[in-house]
Design an enzyme around this catalytic site. Structure first.
Site, short mmCIF file in Angstrom:
data_model
loop_
_atom_site.label_atom_id
_atom_site.label_comp_id
_atom_site.label_asym_id
_atom_site.label_seq_id
_atom_site.Cartn_x
_atom_site.Cartn_y
_atom_site.Cartn_z
N HIS C 175 45.85 -13.61 3.46
CA HIS C 175 44.72 -14.46 3.08
C HIS C 175 43.46 -14.06 3.81
O HIS C 175 43.46 -13.17 4.66
CB HIS C 175 45.06 -15.94 3.32
CG HIS C 175 45.32 -16.28 4.76
ND1 HIS C 175 44.32 -16.53 5.65
CD2 HIS C 175 46.48 -16.41 5.44
CE1 HIS C 175 44.85 -16.79 6.83
NE2 HIS C 175 46.16 -16.73 6.74
N CYS C 191 50.81 -15.14 9.27
CA CYS C 191 49.99 -14.70 8.15
C CYS C 191 49.29 -13.39 8.46
O CYS C 191 49.09 -13.04 9.60
CB CYS C 191 48.96 -15.76 7.81
SG CYS C 191 49.63 -16.96 6.70
#
Lengths: 162, 339, 220
Positions: C175, C191
């Site tokens: 992301h 992440c």
């Protein structure tokens, strides 16, 4: 010549972003003091503390198109509610932006016809929230400081059952 | 190689001159108490002397690793800066024990000069730098460009061969030296600058706006660089060769400067052999201790750490690993196993 | 009793200069935690994104931000791979994400990765893509930063950034971030974060179903 640490990153930021930053709260900085946009005077508030006290599911949005769905999300967040309690004097206990401490905040009517919530200071002060609407089951607020508002968006509080 | 000549050059080796074959660089280094390492006279990322006199760089770290293997002390190295002209003579004359100075491995240098390249620790090669607004992502897209190159280098010949092989029409513009070549690129006299890849990354830092220049991933020539030794001491050659392999194997095994102590408690056979907990006879076969490879890694880190710190992603140069990545990770670095 | 205005301003500008007192703190505190959020973990689509980034959750970053220069800038690199073009290869220890282009090259992006170390490695596929994804801070973060909304709709200022690529049926994703200065560091715990401008670029290049290979350096 070689550095052992990571070299600094150069980050290209579009001109609009720079404008946003310049237009943000910093442009109106006053040392330690209070920004008084429009120099509002205080009037009696039409919203009462009791309307704020209780458990709330809280969510935020920036775009009006997200509002309905964020409202549903706020309701779903009652398993981790935001609790607003009565303060020791005539306010309610809540947080300010980016600060984990609880403060007693007061509802303030502004001469602009809006209702503000914040520390002891004239209505519309930079740490205030503006209360956009309050009903039995939902209230909507946003921070007065445009920079803080830009980061957090508009808050929806949905009253939790029980 | 004239043994007498070297003995003459280095008084400490006089006794060796009486032997039929010289085979004692390791003993000599031990006796002397330090390693004499030939490096370049200052090359960003590869060998740089700081104001306090200390040396850093990719080529410097290789010698520190070797000193750590021999002495368990990476500081026991004397660095000898050498010009391109003097480097091989200095090695042949015994003025240095090892040449760790970006020198290309070629047949002429081994068979002609009586030297041995102990391996490759940096695959360099000719590359191309373009301006960011040129959307090319491959050297094959350089048709109808003007290309700046330094005169008298192999790069001029390399570029024209690459272009003709690939039916690319490009105008080569030669300049007398590095700075004028870069200026040609910077002022827009050329669309492209070509040089060896490591040099392009260093030159790019000299641009007023380095981020406006992009170095293409293509490498169109072979410039394998590595440490060089004399060809009369196979034992020394073998040691140097395996220090290079050890640094590469360390990265492949995940042994780093920060976990090398912990690695001695590893249950993985390859790791245990690497640090000398198992196969403790391997180091002595090279003439060094069982924990030889662990010493090198403890001193300067594994290949990836050395690369990143000096010329890679943690350095100003920021040269992508490219060919110099492990064979398992997209590059061609492949070291024989330690066993 | 109120926080000082001047400090607040500096910390905001820290997003660009990364040299301020609080700006540094933000970098260090920029822990990203992804977790199932209890009620909604039954379906992939319903897994809320949870993330923790420290003191300034909604700092506005714009879609234009990219890592412009240095080793972590987006660039084409030599990369031997037998994977088909369009495959993503993530090297966590290197802090790079590669998009295989074929012909021995890849487009490489600098990334931020898990501080604790993302333990899982192997092959997944991009299961979903989202523009301006929503954000649900995990309960531990709410405990530390009780002033946060429990859910934040996606948009500029949302710490999930401009785009997200969801990885298989895991809670992990690639992301954006509104803290591009953290690229190249380990400040999240699972992440893979790219600067917003870079994640938008990646988003356009990658199709749902693309292979994502996650690798770490070898461990002893």
């Amino acid at each position: 010549m070689m550095v052992s640490a990571y070299p600094a990153l150069l980050i290209r930021v579009g001109i609009p972003a720079i404008l946003v930053l310049l237009l943000g709260g910093c442009g109106t900085t006053i040392d330690e003091g209070v920004v008084t946009p429009g120099a509002l005077t205080e009037r009696p508030a039409t919203i009462r503390n009791e309307q704020l006290i209780g458990k709330w599911g809280v969510a935020s949005y920036r775009d009006e198109k997200d509002r309905k769905r964020v409202e549903a999300q706020a309701r779903a967040q009652c398993r981790l509610p935001y609790i607003i309690a009565k303060g020791p004097s005539d306010g309610v206990m809540m947080h300010l932006a980016d600060d984990a401490k609880l403060y007693e905040l007061r509802i303030k009517g502004g001469s602009d016809g809006k209702t503000y919530l914040g520390p002891e200071a004239p209505p519309g002060e930079w740490q205030d929230r503006e209360i956009l609407s309050v009903t039995d089951r939902e209230m909507i607020m946003r921070f007065v400081d445009p920079e803080v508002h830009g980061r957090y968006g508009t808050f929806i509080y949905v009253r939790c059952p029980g | 190689m004239p043994i007498g000549f070297r003995a003459f050059a280095l008084a400490g080796t006089l006794f060796a001159a009486t032997l039929p074959a010289f085979s004692g660089t390791l003993d000599e280094v031990r006796k002397r108490g330090n390693l004499v390492c030939g490096v370049s006279m200052g090359l960003l990322g590869f060998s740089e002397q700081k104001p306090d006199g200390s040396w850093t760089g990719f080529d410097v770290d290789f010698c520190r690793a070797l000193a750590a293997v021999i002495f368990d002390d990476p500081k026991k190295v004397t660095f000898q800066p050498l010009s391109a002209l003097d480097r091989f003579d200095a090695l042949k004359a015994g003025k240095i024990d090892i040449l760790s100075r970006n020198s290309t491995w070629t047949l002429e240098r081994e068979a002609g000069l009586g030297l041995l390249f102990a391996g490759v620790n940096f695959y360099d090669g000719q590359g191309f730098m373009i301006r960011r607004d040129n959307k090319a992502v491959s050297a094959l897209e350089l048709n109808r460009t003007r290309v700046c190159v330094q005169a008298g280098t192999t790069n001029a010949q390399g570029a024209s061969e690459f272009f003709s092989t690939n039916s690319i029409t490009a105008e080569l513009k030669t300049f007398p030296d590095g700075p004028s070549t870069l200026r040609g690129f910077e002022t827009g006299e050329c669309d492209v600058m070509t040089a060896d890849n490591s040099g392009l990354f260093a030159e790019r830092l000299r641009l007023a706006r380095a981020s406006e220049a992009v170095i293409l991933p293509d490498i169109v020539s072979k410039e394998p660089l590595g440490p060089v030794v004399r060809n009369d001491d196979v034992r020394w050659y073998t040691l140097v060769r395996w220090v290079n392999f050890a640094l590469i194997n360390a990265e492949e095994l995940g042994v780093t400067s920060s976990n090398v102590t912990e690695a001695k408690r590893s249950t993985k056979p390859d790791v245990r052999r690497f640090v000398g907990v198992d196969g403790a006879d391997l180091g002595p076969k090279l003439g060094v201790t069982a924990d030889w490879a662990a010493r090198a890694v403890a001193a300067v880190g594994n290949y990836g750490e050395i690369y990143d710190r000096n010329v890679g992603s943690k350095s100003r140069l920021g040269i992508p690993r490219g060919l110099n990545q492990l064979w398992t990770e997209g590059g061609i670095l492949y070291a024989p196993p330690i066993r | 009793m109120t926080p000082r205005r001047a400090l607040f301003c500096r910390s905001r500008l820290g997003g660009l200069a990364v040299t301020t007192r609080r700006g540094t703190g933000v970098v260090l505190a920029g822990l990203v935690v992804l977790a199932f959020s209890g009620a909604a973990n039954s379906r992939q689509q319903a897994i809320p994104i949870s993330m923790e980034i420290g003191d300034e959750p909604g700092r506005v970053a714009t879609a234009e931000q990219i890592v412009e220069d240095g080793p972590f800038a987006r660039q084409f690199v030599f990369f031997r791979s037998s994977e088909p073009p369009g495959t993503i290869v993530i090297h966590t220890s290197e802090r790079f994400l590669y998009v295989v282009q074929g012909n021995n090259r890849a487009l490489r992006y600098g990334i931020g990765v898990g501080r604790e170390g993302f333990q899982w490695s192997g092959l997944v596929r991009v299961s979903r893509k989202a523009e301006w994804p929503d954000w649900t801070p995990p309960p531990e973060m709410i405990a530390r930063q009780p002033y946060l909304p429990r859910f934040m709709a996606g948009g500029p200022g949302n710490p999930m950034g401009a785009r997200a690529l969801y990885l298989g049926s895991t809670v992990y994703r690639i992301h954006g971030t509104n803290q591009p200065e953290t690229i190249g560091h380990a400040v999240s715990s699972g992440c893979f974060r790219l600067a917003n401008g870079d994640v938008i670029d990646l988003f356009e290049r990658i199709a749902v179903g693309a292979k994502v290979i996650i690798r770490h350096g070898a461990s002893i």
